[in-house]
Scaffold this motif. Structure first.
Motif, PDB file in Angstrom:
ATOM      1  N   ALA A   1       0.819  -1.211   0.000  1.00 18.17           N
ATOM      2  CA  ALA A   1       0.000   0.000   0.000  1.00 18.17           C
ATOM      3  C   ALA A   1       0.851   1.258   0.000  1.00 18.17           C
ATOM      4  N   ASP A   2       2.077   1.175   0.522  1.00 16.60           N
ATOM      5  CA  ASP A   2       2.975   2.334   0.580  1.00 16.60           C
ATOM      6  C   ASP A   2       3.832   2.491  -0.677  1.00 16.60           C
ATOM      7  N   MET A   3       3.706   1.584  -1.630  1.00 14.53           N
ATOM      8  CA  MET A   3       4.504   1.696  -2.853  1.00 14.53           C
ATOM      9  C   MET A   3       4.012   2.886  -3.684  1.00 14.53           C
ATOM     10  N   PRO A   4       4.884   3.475  -4.493  1.00 12.51           N
ATOM     11  CA  PRO A   4       4.532   4.707  -5.224  1.00 12.51           C
ATOM     12  C   PRO A   4       3.283   4.599  -6.091  1.00 12.51           C
ATOM     13  N   ARG A   5       3.030   3.432  -6.660  1.00  9.98           N
ATOM     14  CA  ARG A   5       1.846   3.259  -7.509  1.00  9.98           C
ATOM     15  C   ARG A   5       1.201   1.926  -7.160  1.00  9.98           C
ATOM     16  N   VAL A   6      -0.079   1.955  -6.874  1.00 13.81           N
ATOM     17  CA  VAL A   6      -0.819   0.729  -6.556  1.00 13.81           C
ATOM     18  C   VAL A   6      -2.047   0.666  -7.468  1.00 13.81           C
ATOM     19  N   GLU A   7      -2.202  -0.451  -8.145  1.00 10.05           N
ATOM     20  CA  GLU A   7      -3.352  -0.677  -9.005  1.00 10.05           C
ATOM     21  C   GLU A   7      -3.995  -2.003  -8.616  1.00 10.05           C
ATOM     22  N   THR A   8      -5.302  -2.107  -8.852  1.00 11.00           N
ATOM     23  CA  THR A   8      -6.029  -3.332  -8.534  1.00 11.00           C
ATOM     24  C   THR A   8      -6.393  -4.045  -9.825  1.00 11.00           C
ATOM     25  N   PHE A   9      -5.978  -5.303  -9.914  1.00  9.32           N
ATOM     26  CA  PHE A   9      -6.278  -6.137 -11.071  1.00  9.32           C
ATOM     27  C   PHE A   9      -7.001  -7.387 -10.590  1.00  9.32           C
ATOM     28  N   SER A  10      -8.231  -7.572 -11.062  1.00 12.87           N
ATOM     29  CA  SER A  10      -9.033  -8.747 -10.676  1.00 12.87           C
ATOM     30  C   SER A  10      -9.089  -8.908  -9.160  1.00 12.87           C
ATOM     31  N   GLY A  11      -9.252  -7.794  -8.447  1.00 15.70           N
ATOM     32  CA  GLY A  11      -9.379  -7.838  -6.998  1.00 15.70           C
ATOM     33  C   GLY A  11      -8.073  -7.951  -6.240  1.00 15.70           C
TER      34      GLY A  11
ATOM     35  N   GLY B   1       1.501  -3.449  -6.346  1.00 17.93           N
ATOM     36  CA  GLY B   1       2.332  -2.266  -6.204  1.00 17.93           C
ATOM     37  C   GLY B   1       3.402  -2.189  -7.279  1.00 17.93           C
ATOM     38  N   PHE B   2       3.727  -0.966  -7.673  1.00  7.89           N
ATOM     39  CA  PHE B   2       4.760  -0.724  -8.687  1.00  7.89           C
ATOM     40  C   PHE B   2       5.762   0.277  -8.125  1.00  7.89           C
ATOM     41  N   LYS B   3       7.036  -0.058  -8.267  1.00  6.15           N
ATOM     42  CA  LYS B   3       8.082   0.848  -7.807  1.00  6.15           C
ATOM     43  C   LYS B   3       9.250   0.796  -8.777  1.00  6.15           C
ATOM     44  N   GLU B   4       9.724   1.973  -9.161  1.00  8.59           N
ATOM     45  CA  GLU B   4      10.852   2.022 -10.089  1.00  8.59           C
ATOM     46  C   GLU B   4      12.150   1.760  -9.347  1.00  8.59           C
ATOM     47  N   LEU B   5      12.987   0.949  -9.948  1.00 10.00           N
ATOM     48  CA  LEU B   5      14.325   0.675  -9.439  1.00 10.00           C
ATOM     49  C   LEU B   5      15.325   1.168 -10.476  1.00 10.00           C
TER      50      LEU B   5
ATOM     51  N   LEU C   1       9.887  -2.846  -9.964  1.00  8.57           N
ATOM     52  CA  LEU C   1       9.454  -3.919  -9.081  1.00  8.57           C
ATOM     53  C   LEU C   1       7.926  -3.943  -9.103  1.00  8.57           C
ATOM     54  N   ILE C   2       7.368  -5.100  -9.394  1.00 11.86           N
ATOM     55  CA  ILE C   2       5.912  -5.313  -9.361  1.00 11.86           C
ATOM     56  C   ILE C   2       5.645  -6.336  -8.264  1.00 11.86           C
ATOM     57  N   LEU C   3       4.777  -6.005  -7.316  1.00  5.03           N
ATOM     58  CA  LEU C   3       4.633  -6.861  -6.138  1.00  5.03           C
ATOM     59  C   LEU C   3       3.168  -7.015  -5.746  1.00  5.03           C
ATOM     60  N   TRP C   4       2.788  -8.226  -5.342  1.00  7.59           N
ATOM     61  CA  TRP C   4       1.444  -8.479  -4.825  1.00  7.59           C
ATOM     62  C   TRP C   4       1.478  -9.700  -3.914  1.00  7.59           C
TER      63      TRP C   4
ATOM     64  N   ALA D   1      -0.340  -1.298 -18.693  1.00  6.38           N
ATOM     65  CA  ALA D   1      -1.187  -1.952 -19.686  1.00  6.38           C
ATOM     66  C   ALA D   1      -0.810  -3.420 -19.855  1.00  6.38           C
ATOM     67  N   GLU D   2       0.465  -3.738 -19.660  1.00  7.24           N
ATOM     68  CA  GLU D   2       0.937  -5.114 -19.819  1.00  7.24           C
ATOM     69  C   GLU D   2       0.786  -5.932 -18.543  1.00  7.24           C
ATOM     70  N   ALA D   3       0.596  -5.257 -17.415  1.00  3.22           N
ATOM     71  CA  ALA D   3       0.589  -5.921 -16.114  1.00  3.22           C
ATOM     72  C   ALA D   3      -0.434  -7.049 -15.997  1.00  3.22           C
ATOM     73  N   PRO D   4      -1.692  -6.881 -16.423  1.00  2.00           N
ATOM     74  CA  PRO D   4      -2.642  -7.995 -16.274  1.00  2.00           C
ATOM     75  C   PRO D   4      -2.162  -9.284 -16.924  1.00  2.00           C
ATOM     76  N   ARG D   5      -1.556  -9.165 -18.084  1.00  2.00           N
ATOM     77  CA  ARG D   5      -1.043 -10.358 -18.763  1.00  2.00           C
ATOM     78  C   ARG D   5       0.114 -10.962 -17.992  1.00  2.00           C
ATOM     79  N   LEU D   6       1.009 -10.123 -17.479  1.00  2.00           N
ATOM     80  CA  LEU D   6       2.146 -10.616 -16.706  1.00  2.00           C
ATOM     81  C   LEU D   6       1.670 -11.333 -15.453  1.00  2.00           C
ATOM     82  N   LEU D   7       0.704 -10.727 -14.761  1.00  4.63           N
ATOM     83  CA  LEU D   7       0.185 -11.352 -13.535  1.00  4.63           C
ATOM     84  C   LEU D   7      -0.493 -12.693 -13.843  1.00  4.63           C
ATOM     85  N   ALA D   8      -1.238 -12.728 -14.930  1.00  6.05           N
ATOM     86  CA  ALA D   8      -1.919 -13.966 -15.287  1.00  6.05           C
ATOM     87  C   ALA D   8      -0.915 -15.075 -15.600  1.00  6.05           C
ATOM     88  N   LEU D   9       0.141 -14.741 -16.323  1.00  9.60           N
ATOM     89  CA  LEU D   9       1.166 -15.744 -16.639  1.00  9.60           C
ATOM     90  C   LEU D   9       1.881 -16.199 -15.376  1.00  9.60           C
TER      91      LEU D   9
END
Length: 236
Positions: free
Chosen positions: A163-173, A177-181, A196-199, A223-231
């Motif tokens: 929740a404290d990461m710079p960007r948080v999006e909800t995909f399929s509930g 979190g997204f953070k640039e490294l 870094l993509i974290l859930w 835009a690519e995140a849902p596909r990455l998470l699904a894989l």
């Protein structure tokens, strides 16, 4: 006046007029025939040129497709080699470990610190690697992070850090979190872009470190995140 000679000329006048008329009609017929022949030849030539242009276009298209295929195969092979080198066994590469350690040192109680203290579940991560193989190419590498969360307290702590990461999006509930490294070489110049993509998935911390030689645009990554998470989740 005129006499017999003039009389003969008057008598021949209709014949001469008819001859002239026939000659004019013949000339007009020949002119029309010549024009028709020129048009026919022009149409035939245009058709031949069109066919040749079509053939050249088809050949160019085939060559373009072949070249694109060759380049795609080369990129795929290069990506596969890089994947095998960095993450094929499910362990994090030295580059990603360095990124996370730098982030942990900089953020103190940030999410990188939580990851740094966890233990990578290499077999599960290796499965995710195989699931993500189609996404990897010569310009980018995506390394998975999979860790066990021992108890509910650890799960709550992860949720708070996400929740404290710079960007948080909800995909399929699922909150992601997204953070640039950023990775630096010894001269302090940026050599690649990384996110870094974290859930959390039930009792597991799941993440991806998305690295590229090109600048990563966050909107494109989202835009690519849902596909990455699904894989990734389909491989767990």
């Amino acid at each position: 006046m005129g006499g017999p000679r003039m009389t003969r000329l008057f008598a021949l006048a209709p014949v001469l007029a008819l001859a002239l008329s026939c000659t004019r009609e013949q000339a007009e017929d020949k002119a029309r025939a010549a024009a028709d022949e020129a048009q026919r030849r022009g149409q035939a030539l245009a058709g031949e040129l069109g066919d040749k242009a079509g053939e050249l276009g088809d050949k160019a298209g085939e060559r373009g497709k072949a070249l694109a295929g060759e380049l795609g195969d080369q990129a795929s092979q290069k990506g596969a080699a890089l994947w095998a080198e960095h993450a094929g066994d499910g362990q994090l590469s030295a580059a990603v470990e360095d990124l996370l350690s730098r982030g942990a040192a900089a953020s103190g109680q940030g999410v990188e610190s939580l990851i740094a203290h966890g233990e990578q579940l290499a077999p599960a991560a290796a499965e995710v690697c195989r699931g993500l193989a189609e996404v990897v190419d010569g310009e980018r590498i995506i390394e998975p992070i999979v860790q066990d969360l021992a108890d509910e307290q650890a799960q709550r702590e992860l949720d708070e850090r996400i929740a404290d990461m710079p960007r948080v999006e909800t995909f399929s509930g699922v909150d992601v979190g997204f953070k640039e490294l950023t990775q630096y070489d010894t001269a302090g110049r940026s050599t690649e872009s990384a996110y870094l993509i974290l859930w959390r998935r039930e009792d597991k911390l799941v993440g991806l470190v998305y690295r590229s030689r090109q600048r990563i645009e966050l909107d494109v990554l989202l835009a690519e995140a849902p596909r990455l998470l699904a894989l990734a989740q389909g491989s767990l």
